[in-house]
Design a protein around this motif. Structure first.
Motif, mmCIF file in Angstrom:
data_model
loop_
_atom_site.group_PDB
_atom_site.id
_atom_site.type_symbol
_atom_site.label_atom_id
_atom_site.label_comp_id
_atom_site.label_asym_id
_atom_site.label_seq_id
_atom_site.Cartn_x
_atom_site.Cartn_y
_atom_site.Cartn_z
ATOM 1 N N THR A 144 0.728 -1.204 0.031
ATOM 2 C CA THR A 144 -0.018 -0.066 -0.062
ATOM 3 C C THR A 144 0.785 1.355 0.195
ATOM 4 O O THR A 144 0.111 2.355 0.047
ATOM 5 C CB THR A 144 -0.882 0.148 1.210
ATOM 6 N N LEU A 145 2.326 1.150 -0.262
ATOM 7 C CA LEU A 145 3.262 2.283 0.041
ATOM 8 C C LEU A 145 3.368 2.623 -1.248
ATOM 9 O O LEU A 145 3.961 1.867 -2.012
ATOM 10 C CB LEU A 145 4.358 1.933 0.726
ATOM 11 N N PRO A 146 3.071 3.966 -1.564
ATOM 12 C CA PRO A 146 3.239 4.642 -2.803
ATOM 13 C C PRO A 146 4.851 4.698 -2.928
ATOM 14 O O PRO A 146 5.242 5.302 -2.194
ATOM 15 C CB PRO A 146 2.260 5.742 -2.956
ATOM 16 N N VAL A 147 5.039 4.589 -4.281
ATOM 17 C CA VAL A 147 6.604 4.937 -4.630
ATOM 18 C C VAL A 147 6.620 5.378 -5.992
ATOM 19 O O VAL A 147 5.772 4.925 -6.826
ATOM 20 C CB VAL A 147 7.475 3.702 -4.330
ATOM 21 N N GLY A 148 7.405 6.338 -6.637
ATOM 22 C CA GLY A 148 7.567 6.634 -7.814
ATOM 23 C C GLY A 148 8.027 5.929 -8.912
ATOM 24 O O GLY A 148 8.863 4.857 -8.390
ATOM 25 N N ARG A 149 7.834 5.954 -10.132
ATOM 26 C CA ARG A 149 8.307 5.371 -11.111
ATOM 27 C C ARG A 149 9.868 5.421 -11.221
ATOM 28 O O ARG A 149 10.805 4.778 -11.326
ATOM 29 C CB ARG A 149 7.630 5.346 -12.243
ATOM 30 N N ASN A 150 10.029 6.928 -11.179
ATOM 31 C CA ASN A 150 11.498 7.572 -11.265
ATOM 32 C C ASN A 150 11.658 8.068 -9.943
ATOM 33 O O ASN A 150 11.193 9.247 -9.558
ATOM 34 C CB ASN A 150 11.482 8.416 -12.518
ATOM 35 N N VAL A 151 12.639 7.559 -9.097
ATOM 36 C CA VAL A 151 12.965 8.176 -7.919
ATOM 37 C C VAL A 151 14.314 8.745 -8.060
ATOM 38 O O VAL A 151 15.256 8.084 -8.371
ATOM 39 C CB VAL A 151 12.832 6.887 -6.821
#
Lengths: 433, 445
Positions: free
Chosen positions: B272-279
């Motif tokens: 459920t933890l959002p993360v970017g495609r590009n970090v």
């Protein structure tokens, strides 16, 4: 590649590496595999008298001492002589010898201590085509309680008597295997010679308890809560064996008696050391039991390379080469002065030399705040302990002072050879004048 | 259709639900019995051992390894805990490659040190698995000590003080004890709720109570603590973060790495933890690596660490840098942030290449942009909430070698205090040493 052909009391084998009488040589299956692997000879596991064979325990037979990384350093066993019928062993020996005529096949024998027992069995075994006999006077457990094995080997008169019986019963070479569980190895060796032995082999295993189970409070290997002493072998016993071999080789009365060296031979180098101290060949057991028969390949290639590098063309050239240099303490040169030298490039700064010297020896190594360890020549007695405890081979070496150089510890220049027999502190030397 | 690493912008659940556990499993599983014996056999039992000197808590490494080798890992654990009560966590998170294992003589001899950290974990796990606490309290002294902050320094001090017979009350702002062990390190370094079970195990000593939701300046004052307790130990950590000086840093998607890591650690369902495609992660320390690697493990497609100086200046060790790259993180050295671009939310981050001349960092004028749905700032933490009037030195509470602050009766340690690196192990040492000094001071009168 050097020719490793070995001749031992008239028995020729393609190399001097034999398997000793022990579990690895108990039956045809093992011995065939050993010969296929390249072993030069085999001393078949000790045969006993006809009739119901001995029985072995059905619990653990071996105990062990381990070094770092669980390397097997010492093994003891409470196994007895072959527990298979005599007839079966003789049939198998006959087949194997027929198929491997170039390999040495020796029959190890142990029967009750009477002339009839020995004189009747020896000719029967000879029919197998074996190349000789090894009399097992050494087994320290089980059989000794029945008046055999070490019970014979510890009484020189018995050795002489039994050897004579055997020599009267066969024209084949008779090798007497000696027990180390005695105070002076010379006495049984001379007894064997008097009895007509063609050679001796040594050492058999040493009385031992390898460990104690601290939950059951019984020795290991433990059989139903009890333990008994067993025969100790493996790398740990090599120094004891080397000394006994050397004692026989440098004793004038036994100097020409061929010796088969046994005791902790694990590498080609161990074998070469036994040869140098007077053995004509070696017998191996624990190393094979630890690593399998394949180790003989390293032994063959290693000894061969060494001989090529040294220019030796036969194994016999190595045999006894170090014997003239084995002497008594009193003849050591007291004017030979060495000092330990630490190679700082090789040093890994573990400080074990420092701990050993500072805590237990002569306080002759200094330690700087940045862990540079340096030998102090004015304190160093050259005991060699630092060399022995250093984990890096060759990092600490001993430098010999030249004649005339001043020993900083004593303030005296290095003089000519002089030993204890003429030393002023030796009361015996003074009174002799 | 579920998300994937290719899903644009910031999204949760980029990986199949069942894969998160494996992704965040133990980085270095505990050695089994055989492995521990083999590893312990390699120790040379050095004199005045360099590994022991290199350890901020001076654990007697040769002794504990010998105790493992001789079949008494419980005794080994006690040797460790005597010096470092958080020896279990330190075995997991210590940068051993720059401490004990770097100093190991076998590193010099063969380039392969004894696996001290993993052996330490073997020993401490063995004892802690028995839920046995190896220490008992001394006779009660009747003295009381307040410890502010239940992180490594506070816990270490509290345990030592309780052992000496003092009664300790800990005040912790967050709902859980453990400090950065609980909120601030990568999840794969201490999985399985280890930080909490370690705190529970530590508190078995007795004589320590913890009051959560208590923070200096928010209902808690140093003056009141000084009135109510015989001594005060401050271990308040570095609660602030350094500001990033670049245009557009207020755009959505630009976050503090420490918050991301804390959220991740507290998450009960990583899918459920959002993360970017590009970090993009900005910084060069352990926090940067932890944020970057965990972004990758959450399923980000591209993760880049951008550090303004060279590889050798990065405070994350070579080992940490290699860990990051082995997980697919790209590291760009010698580039400084210029601006965050995007319409409301960040979409790109612009950097300028740098060069270091005689220690001075200057831009080369050449810039580049990285796609960035999410930007994590990991450029260091700062002290906030230090009591009025206490002497500050280099942005931290000034302390003596034994943790004494400028105020009588007040000690400090851990990241909030001057001296030592900001490591768990250093905090433990500072807490322990301050406790010893507090004890000596309390028993004088």
């Amino acid at each position: 590649m050097a020719d490793l052909t070995s001749t031992f009391c008239g028995i020729t084998s393609p190399n001097p590496f034999w398997l000793a009488s022990a579990p690895p040589t108990d039956k045809e299956y093992n011995v065939r595999r050993a010969f296929e692997a390249g072993w030069g000879g085999v001393v078949w596991k000790t045969l006993g008298e006809e009739g119901p064979p001995v029985v072995n325990v059905n619990g653990p037979r071996y105990g062990a001492i381990h070094g770092a990384d669980r390397r097997l350093l010492g093994l003891n066993n409470i196994e007895l002589i072959t527990d298979r019928p005599l007839e079966v062993n003789l049939e198998e020996m006959t087949r194997v010898k027929k198929d491997f005529p170039d390999r040495a096949l020796i029959a190890s024998v142990m029967v009750p201590c009477d002339a009839e027992s020995w004189k009747s069995i020896i000719p029967r075994i000879a029919e197998t085509g074996c190349d000789g006999f090894e009399l097992n006077f050494g087994c320290p457990h089980g059989m000794a309680e029945r008046g055999m094995g070490a019970a014979v080997g510890q009484v020189p008169e018995y050795i002489e008597m039994v050897t004579r019986w055997c020599k009267e019963a066969t024209g084949l070479p008779v090798i007497v295997k000696l027990t180390p569980n005695i105070t002076n190895i010379i006495l049984p060796a001379e007894a064997a010679l008097r009895g007509g032995a063609d050679a001796v082999s040594l050492i058999n295993t040493i009385n031992s308890i390898t460990s104690v189970n601290l939950d059951s409070f019984a020795p290991e290997p433990m059989i139903d809560g009890k333990g008994t002493h067993g025969g100790y072998c493996g790398p740990a016993v090599k120094p004891i064996a080397l000394n006994m071999v050397a004692e026989i080789a440098r004793n004038p009365a036994t100097a020409t008696l061929p010796i088969s060296g046994i005791g902790g031979v694990t590498t080609w180098r161990d074998a070469a050391e036994f040869l140098a101290l007077g053995a004509s060949n070696v017998q191996v057991c624990t190393a094979a039991m630890t690593y399998g028969f394949k180790i003989v390949e390293e032994m063959i290639s290693g000894l061969s390379q060494y001989m090529d590098e040294k220019g030796f063309t036969s194994v016999a050239e190595i045999s006894g080469r170090a014997v003239p240099n084995v002497t008594d303490w009193q003849y050591l040169n007291l004017n030979h002065v060495t000092k330990a030298v630490i190679n700082q490039d090789d040093c890994i700064n573990c400080g074990r030399c420092y701990a050993a010297c500072e805590d237990t020896s002569h306080q002759a190594i200094s330690m700087s705040p940045d862990r540079v360890f340096t030998v102090m020549d004015d304190e160093c007695v050259a005991c060699n302990l630092c060399v022995n405890v250093c984990p890096v081979e060759g990092c600490i070496t001993m430098k010999t002072l030249d004649k005339g150089e001043v020993d900083e510890r004593t303030g005296k220049p290095v003089g000519d050879y002089a030993n204890w027999t003429t030393h002023p502190n030796n009361v015996a030397a003074c009174s002799a004048e | 259709m579920s998300n994937s690493p290719m899903t644009p912008a910031i999204a949760a659940g980029r990986l199949p639900a069942e894969s998160y556990t494996a992704q965040f499993s133990d980085l270095h599983p505990v050695l089994d019995h055989h492995e521990a014996l083999v590893a312990s056999d390699r120790c040379y039992f050095c004199h005045d051992a360099p590994c022991m000197t290199a350890c901020p808590t001076s654990i007697d490494v040769p002794l504990f390894i010998r105790q493992i080798a001789t079949g008494t890992p419980e005794a080994a654990a006690k040797t460790i805990f005597e010096q470092n009560i958080l020896g279990g966590m330190c075995a997991r998170v210590c940068p051993t490659e720059t401490l004990c294992e770097e100093a190991c003589v076998r590193e010099k001899a063969e380039g392969k040190p004894v696996e001290i950290g993993r052996l330490q974990r073997y020993a401490t796990d063995t004892l802690m698995a028995k839920n046995a606490h190896p220490f008992a309290r001394a006779e009660a002294t009747g003295k009381t000590v307040a410890v502010v902050g239940a992180g490594p320094a506070g816990l270490s001090a509290a345990h030592r003080l309780a052992m000496k017979g003092h009664d300790v009350v800990m005040f912790e702002a967050r709902p859980k004890s453990g400090g950065l062990n609980e909120y601030g390190i990568a999840s794969y370094k201490a999985p399985g709720g280890f930080a909490q079970s370690e705190v529970d195990w530590l508190l078995q000593i007795g004589g320590i109570t913890v009051e959560h939701g208590k923070k200096l300046g928010e209902g808690l004052t140093l003056a009141a603590l000084q009135d109510d307790y015989d001594a005060v130990f401050l271990a308040i950590g570095l609660a602030g973060v350094n500001a990033l000086r670049a245009e557009g840093v207020d755009k959505a998607g630009v976050l503090d790495a420490v918050d991301f890591i804390a959220d991740l650690r507290q998450s009960t369902d990583l899918s459920t933890l959002p993360v970017g495609r590009n970090v993009v992660v900005i910084g060069g320390g352990m926090t940067a690596v932890d944020a970057a690697v965990q972004s990758k493990l959450l399923g980000a497609q591209n993760v880049t660490i951008v550090y303004r100086r060279g590889k050798d200046r990065m405070s994350a060790s070579d080992y940490e840098q290699e860990l990051a790259t082995s997980k697919g993180v790209q590291i760009i050295y010698h580039a400084a942030p210029v601006a965050v671009h995007g319409n409301g939310a960040c979409a790109e981050m612009e950097f300028e290449f740098t060069q270091e001349v005689d220690g001075t960092l200057t831009g080369t004028g050449e810039t580049f942009r990285l796609a960035a749905d999410q930007v994590f700032k990991a450029i260091g933490q700062t002290l906030v909430g230090a009591p009025e009037g206490i002497k500050i030195e280099g942005g931290k509470i000034a302390v003596s070698a034994t943790g004494r602050t400028s105020m009588a009766g007040v000690w400090a340690g851990g990241d909030c205090a001057s001296g030592g690196e900001d490591l768990t192990v250093t905090a433990v040492a500072e807490g322990r040493d301050a406790a010893e000094d507090i004890h000596a001071s309390l028993m004088e009168g």
